[in-house]
Enzyme design. Structure first.
Site, PDB file in Angstrom:
ATOM      1  N   HIS A  88     -13.435  -0.118   1.216  1.00 51.17           N
ATOM      2  CA  HIS A  88     -12.801  -1.420   1.456  1.00 51.17           C
ATOM      3  C   HIS A  88     -13.705  -2.496   0.860  1.00 51.17           C
ATOM      4  O   HIS A  88     -14.934  -2.405   0.944  1.00 51.17           O
ATOM      5  CB  HIS A  88     -12.597  -1.665   2.949  1.00 51.17           C
ATOM      6  CG  HIS A  88     -11.951  -2.986   3.247  1.00 51.17           C
ATOM      7  ND1 HIS A  88     -10.748  -3.355   2.699  1.00 51.17           N
ATOM      8  CD2 HIS A  88     -12.345  -4.037   4.013  1.00 51.17           C
ATOM      9  CE1 HIS A  88     -10.424  -4.570   3.118  1.00 51.17           C
ATOM     10  NE2 HIS A  88     -11.377  -5.013   3.912  1.00 51.17           N
TER      11      HIS A  88
ATOM     12  N   TYR B 125      -6.553   5.104  -1.234  1.00 50.66           N
ATOM     13  CA  TYR B 125      -7.897   4.659  -0.867  1.00 50.66           C
ATOM     14  C   TYR B 125      -7.974   4.159   0.568  1.00 50.66           C
ATOM     15  O   TYR B 125      -9.035   4.151   1.177  1.00 50.66           O
ATOM     16  CB  TYR B 125      -8.379   3.576  -1.837  1.00 50.66           C
ATOM     17  CG  TYR B 125      -7.968   2.171  -1.455  1.00 50.66           C
ATOM     18  CD1 TYR B 125      -8.833   1.343  -0.751  1.00 50.66           C
ATOM     19  CD2 TYR B 125      -6.701   1.681  -1.759  1.00 50.66           C
ATOM     20  CE1 TYR B 125      -8.457   0.062  -0.394  1.00 50.66           C
ATOM     21  CE2 TYR B 125      -6.325   0.401  -1.404  1.00 50.66           C
ATOM     22  CZ  TYR B 125      -7.206  -0.402  -0.714  1.00 50.66           C
ATOM     23  OH  TYR B 125      -6.830  -1.666  -0.342  1.00 50.66           O
TER      24      TYR B 125
ATOM     25  N   ASP C 145     -13.391 -11.902   4.271  1.00 48.38           N
ATOM     26  CA  ASP C 145     -12.459 -10.838   3.879  1.00 48.38           C
ATOM     27  C   ASP C 145     -11.049 -11.406   3.761  1.00 48.38           C
ATOM     28  O   ASP C 145     -10.403 -11.700   4.767  1.00 48.38           O
ATOM     29  CB  ASP C 145     -12.484  -9.720   4.920  1.00 48.38           C
ATOM     30  CG  ASP C 145     -11.771  -8.464   4.420  1.00 48.38           C
ATOM     31  OD1 ASP C 145     -11.036  -8.562   3.419  1.00 48.38           O
ATOM     32  OD2 ASP C 145     -11.948  -7.391   5.017  1.00 48.38           O
TER      33      ASP C 145
ATOM     34  N   ASP D 268     -17.584   4.413  15.534  1.00 46.83           N
ATOM     35  CA  ASP D 268     -17.732   5.854  15.687  1.00 46.83           C
ATOM     36  C   ASP D 268     -16.359   6.502  15.550  1.00 46.83           C
ATOM     37  O   ASP D 268     -15.326   5.863  15.755  1.00 46.83           O
ATOM     38  CB  ASP D 268     -18.342   6.186  17.048  1.00 46.83           C
ATOM     39  CG  ASP D 268     -19.142   7.482  16.996  1.00 46.83           C
ATOM     40  OD1 ASP D 268     -19.326   8.032  15.892  1.00 46.83           O
ATOM     41  OD2 ASP D 268     -19.569   7.961  18.057  1.00 46.83           O
TER      42      ASP D 268
ATOM     43  N   CYS E  30      -7.187  -4.392  -1.510  1.00 48.64           N
ATOM     44  CA  CYS E  30      -8.399  -5.078  -1.054  1.00 48.64           C
ATOM     45  C   CYS E  30      -9.284  -5.599  -2.176  1.00 48.64           C
ATOM     46  O   CYS E  30      -9.784  -6.716  -2.110  1.00 48.64           O
ATOM     47  CB  CYS E  30      -9.194  -4.176  -0.102  1.00 48.64           C
ATOM     48  SG  CYS E  30      -9.995  -2.753  -0.887  1.00 48.64           S
TER      49      CYS E  30
ATOM     50  N   GLU F 100     -24.580  32.659   6.033  1.00 54.42           N
ATOM     51  CA  GLU F 100     -23.942  31.579   5.298  1.00 54.42           C
ATOM     52  C   GLU F 100     -22.731  32.133   4.569  1.00 54.42           C
ATOM     53  O   GLU F 100     -22.768  33.238   4.044  1.00 54.42           O
ATOM     54  CB  GLU F 100     -24.905  30.964   4.279  1.00 54.42           C
ATOM     55  CG  GLU F 100     -26.173  30.396   4.865  1.00 54.42           C
ATOM     56  CD  GLU F 100     -27.110  29.868   3.787  1.00 54.42           C
ATOM     57  OE1 GLU F 100     -26.778  30.050   2.590  1.00 54.42           O
ATOM     58  OE2 GLU F 100     -28.165  29.297   4.112  1.00 54.42           O
TER      59      GLU F 100
ATOM     60  N   TRP G  83       0.806  -1.219   0.000  1.00 51.74           N
ATOM     61  CA  TRP G  83       0.000   0.000   0.000  1.00 51.74           C
ATOM     62  C   TRP G  83       0.842   1.275   0.000  1.00 51.74           C
ATOM     63  O   TRP G  83       0.330   2.340   0.278  1.00 51.74           O
ATOM     64  CB  TRP G  83      -0.916   0.003   1.236  1.00 51.74           C
ATOM     65  CG  TRP G  83      -2.083  -0.923   1.132  1.00 51.74           C
ATOM     66  CD1 TRP G  83      -3.341  -0.621   0.690  1.00 51.74           C
ATOM     67  CD2 TRP G  83      -2.111  -2.318   1.464  1.00 51.74           C
ATOM     68  NE1 TRP G  83      -4.148  -1.737   0.718  1.00 51.74           N
ATOM     69  CE2 TRP G  83      -3.423  -2.793   1.190  1.00 51.74           C
ATOM     70  CE3 TRP G  83      -1.189  -3.214   1.975  1.00 51.74           C
ATOM     71  CZ2 TRP G  83      -3.814  -4.115   1.410  1.00 51.74           C
ATOM     72  CZ3 TRP G  83      -1.567  -4.531   2.183  1.00 51.74           C
ATOM     73  CH2 TRP G  83      -2.855  -4.968   1.908  1.00 51.74           C
TER      74      TRP G  83
ATOM     75  N   ARG H 229     -19.478  22.159   5.902  1.00 56.77           N
ATOM     76  CA  ARG H 229     -19.250  21.000   5.039  1.00 56.77           C
ATOM     77  C   ARG H 229     -18.481  21.446   3.808  1.00 56.77           C
ATOM     78  O   ARG H 229     -18.434  22.637   3.474  1.00 56.77           O
ATOM     79  CB  ARG H 229     -20.563  20.330   4.663  1.00 56.77           C
ATOM     80  CG  ARG H 229     -21.518  21.108   3.802  1.00 56.77           C
ATOM     81  CD  ARG H 229     -22.751  20.242   3.520  1.00 56.77           C
ATOM     82  NE  ARG H 229     -23.678  20.840   2.583  1.00 56.77           N
ATOM     83  CZ  ARG H 229     -24.696  21.623   2.918  1.00 56.77           C
ATOM     84  NH1 ARG H 229     -24.896  21.922   4.197  1.00 56.77           N
ATOM     85  NH2 ARG H 229     -25.518  22.106   2.001  1.00 56.77           N
ATOM     86  N   ILE H 230     -17.870  20.486   3.139  1.00 52.34           N
ATOM     87  CA  ILE H 230     -17.083  20.757   1.935  1.00 52.34           C
ATOM     88  C   ILE H 230     -17.951  20.499   0.712  1.00 52.34           C
ATOM     89  O   ILE H 230     -18.536  19.428   0.563  1.00 52.34           O
ATOM     90  CB  ILE H 230     -15.825  19.874   1.877  1.00 52.34           C
ATOM     91  CG1 ILE H 230     -14.978  20.043   3.139  1.00 52.34           C
ATOM     92  CG2 ILE H 230     -15.001  20.203   0.637  1.00 52.34           C
ATOM     93  CD1 ILE H 230     -14.454  21.425   3.378  1.00 52.34           C
TER      94      ILE H 230
ATOM     95  N   ARG I 206     -13.775  15.898   3.029  1.00 49.47           N
ATOM     96  CA  ARG I 206     -14.442  15.272   1.892  1.00 49.47           C
ATOM     97  C   ARG I 206     -13.378  14.682   0.959  1.00 49.47           C
ATOM     98  O   ARG I 206     -12.346  15.320   0.700  1.00 49.47           O
ATOM     99  CB  ARG I 206     -15.299  16.275   1.127  1.00 49.47           C
ATOM    100  CG  ARG I 206     -16.017  15.659  -0.081  1.00 49.47           C
ATOM    101  CD  ARG I 206     -17.179  16.495  -0.515  1.00 49.47           C
ATOM    102  NE  ARG I 206     -17.834  15.934  -1.689  1.00 49.47           N
ATOM    103  CZ  ARG I 206     -18.971  16.380  -2.194  1.00 49.47           C
ATOM    104  NH1 ARG I 206     -19.601  17.369  -1.587  1.00 49.47           N
ATOM    105  NH2 ARG I 206     -19.509  15.832  -3.256  1.00 49.47           N
TER     106      ARG I 206
END
Length: 606
Positions: A254, A435, A277, A319, A196, A458, A160, A395-396, A499
């Site tokens: 994944h 990834y 997996d 989480d 993966c 905004e 990787w 947020r993006i 993001r």
């Protein structure tokens, strides 16, 4: 008294059975039949013929069909179909790449059987291993361990770090057949390299070849929970940058496989799709494998279920907590609403080249009583806690045109839903990313020291990302991670938003020249236009699928391919039988990598 009936020979009717059982392409020299379907044999006797009134014949046939699917369409898709799609990209830009599973191509059945015969359990106790092969639970677990080479003479070595010079880049592969044949021809030495989706695709080929219904599944924002606490903690410096040595990871996506089987070793209700997996992440009973675990058990939060339920549950439910470490060493919790684990779980639809969302198989609707019950059963305390609400959100957002070679804008979209002014600092940063979440160099940044947020206002703050900044550091995943950190010094509040952006590759066009009829020669014309403002070198097309000879699979293009230039190659196809076939293409160059394309070829009768 009639003389004894002597069996001279037994005709296994290979041609007829192979046709009726869809195994003619799998093996022409031995009988290969499918469970639950009648087959025929013809007995030839010596001396005299069989007489029903005199002779008594007894057949003893023993079987157990633990992998039977009721739906013929699903059997066709998950056992017989040799091509499909694997989903990559990001949760907000899902990209399907074509893959040639090729489980019926020459020699693949023998390779799959060889894989079983060199697994460590067979080498320790051959008779016990063979006797357990009637169980798809056992076979699935063996295949999960043998597709990677971490404990054995397995097929693939994972890597990787983007350094693939002594092997083949994982993004280069477009099918399992080449990988499995390389493994066999090199004396069962590991093939370099896999990630993966490659591990999952090869496992899918092997399991389908062995008659076990199997599909490749992609989970977006997939957690790698190493300590089984169902919590991914990111420790960041004051600028929001991750301190690698202290953090677990969220993978952009994944892949694993699901196989259909009964589970007589578990309570009723846990038959059906099982997650397996083969990517080597954590050990299970001392071996780098994972599963099979019932998908239903993951949905119900039943973490005591065999095998490896806690790890798979965390992949789709963990989480995320972000900690900002100040100069004085103190930690401050950051609010991050942008990262939700376990999104858009995807697989190919039955009989169609489209994506099917199967998230509902793994998770109850967010906020539902059933979801809360599952979290309670799994003792997932973090998910059960009430979320902290803030009056400021970020947020993006992205612009429309985000293709490879383009400059483009991204935006931090900030809303103040309070009646107060807020004096803030905004740090915006874009970095290339693999990834699996590993960050590369920076390719865009902005630091606004004095950002005033008026009451009920905004704001949209742009960040320009230039091709000249990302071109040399973009990985073959084509992903850029944009991070915004909003700091309110007076209240010591931190708000984080991220993001992942996928840059779209150019289209590979495939035309079929000639009349697509049975036993007719055809030509495939493959073309691509260089979308960059600079020339390409080292350009290669690789093609897999039905109707190809080995020599035709790789075609090199003379250097250079100028900006805007279209390159074309032609591929001769061998005559094909009636039915649906697929060509899968990969394009590689120095600056444009792992560009994929496909074309369905429907062959009609002459």
């Amino acid at each position: 008294m009639a003389e004894d009936l002597i069996l001279g020979r037994c005709d296994l009717e290979l041609e007829a059975n192979g046709r009726d059982h869809y195994t003619a392409d799998l093996c022409r020299e031995r009988l290969v039949v499918r469970r639950g379907q009648p087959f025929r044999v013809t007995l030839h006797f010596e001396g005299r013929n069989y007489e029903a009134s005199v002779d008594s014949l007894t057949f003893s046939v023993v079987t157990a069909d633990a992998v039977y699917l009721d739906s013929e369409q699903e059997r066709e898709e998950y056992v017989l179909t040799q091509q499909g799609f694997i989903y990559q990209g990001s949760a907000k830009f899902i990209k399907g790449i074509p893959w040639n599973f090729g489980q019926f191509e020459d020699g693949i059945l023998d390779i799959c059987l060889m894989l079983l015969d060199i697994n460590p359990k067979f080498l320790r106790d051959a008779s016990r291993d063979c006797s357990r092969r009637s169980s798809p639970v056992y076979v699935g677990r063996v295949v999960s361990g043998m597709v990677n080479c971490n404990d054995d003479q397995g097929v693939l070595l994972g890597r990787w770090d983007n350094n693939y010079g002594d092997g083949i880049s994982p993004m280069f592969w477009i099918g399992s057949v080449d990988i499995l044949r390389r493994w066999k021809s090199c004396g069962c030495q590991r093939v370099k390299y896999g990630q993966c989706w490659v591990f999952a695709a090869v496992a899918c080929t092997v399991l389908r070849c062995l008659g076990i219904p199997t599909r490749v599944v992609t989970n977006y924002n997939s957690a790698h929970d190493q300590n089984s606490n169902l919590l991914i903690e990111y420790f960041r410096n004051e600028f929001g940058e991750i301190q690698k040595d202290k953090s677990e990871m969220i993978w952009n996506f994944h892949c694993w496989v699901e196989s259909w089987m009964t589970r007589p070793d578990l309570q009723p209700g846990y038959e059906g799709w099982q997650a397996l997996d083969p990517t080597p992440q954590e050990k299970s009973e001392g071996t780098y494998c994972c599963g099979p675990v019932p998908v239903r058990a993951i949905k119900e939060g039943d973490l005591s279920t065999k095998y490896d339920a806690p790890f798979v549950f965390a992949e789709v439910n963990a989480d995320v907590v972000d900690w900002i470490r100040q100069e004085d060493g103190s930690l401050h919790k950051s609010v991050n609403r942008s990262l939700v684990v376990g999104l858009k779980i995807s697989t190919k639809s039955v009989g169609r080249d489209e994506r099917e969302d199967i998230t509902h198989n793994y998770k109850y609707p967010e906020g539902s009583p059933e979801e809360r019950e599952a979290f309670t059963r799994a003792n997932h305390l973090n998910k059960l806690a009430d979320k902290e609400e803030t009056g400021i959100a970020m947020r993006i957002r992205v612009s429309q045109s985000m293709s490879m070679g383009n400059d483009f804008d991204v935006f931090a979209y900030i809303t103040n839903n309070t009646a107060e002014d807020h004096a803030c600092r905004l740090l915006l940063c874009a970095r290339t990313v693999s990834y699996n979440g590993v960050l590369g160099p920076e390719c865009g940044a902005k630091d606004l020291l004095n950002l005033s947020l008026e009451p009920f206002s905004e704001k949209s703050i742009p960040l320009r990302i230039l091709y000249e900044k990302y071109c040399d550091c973009l990985t073959e995943s084509n992903l850029i991670k944009v991070r915004g950190l909003l700091i309110e010094p007076a209240a010591n509040n931190y708000l984080l938003a991220e993001r992942d952006i996928y840059l779209e590759n150019p289209e590979i066009k495939i035309r079929i020249l000639g009349e697509p009829k049975q036993n007719r020669k055809l030509v495939a014309e493959v073309s691509l236009r260089n979308p960059l403002a600079v020339p390409l070198s080292g350009c290669t097309f690789t093609v897999e699928g039905a109707g190809l000879t080995e020599e035709q699979k790789t075609m090199e293009i003379p250097d250079p391919v100028e900006a805007g230039q279209e390159v074309k190659v032609r591929v001769d196809l061998l005559p094909l039988h009636v039915g649906r076939h697929k060509l899968v293409v990969n394009f590689e160059s120095d600056k444009l990598k792992a560009v994929k394309g496909f074309r369905n070829v429907i062959i009609g009768p002459s």
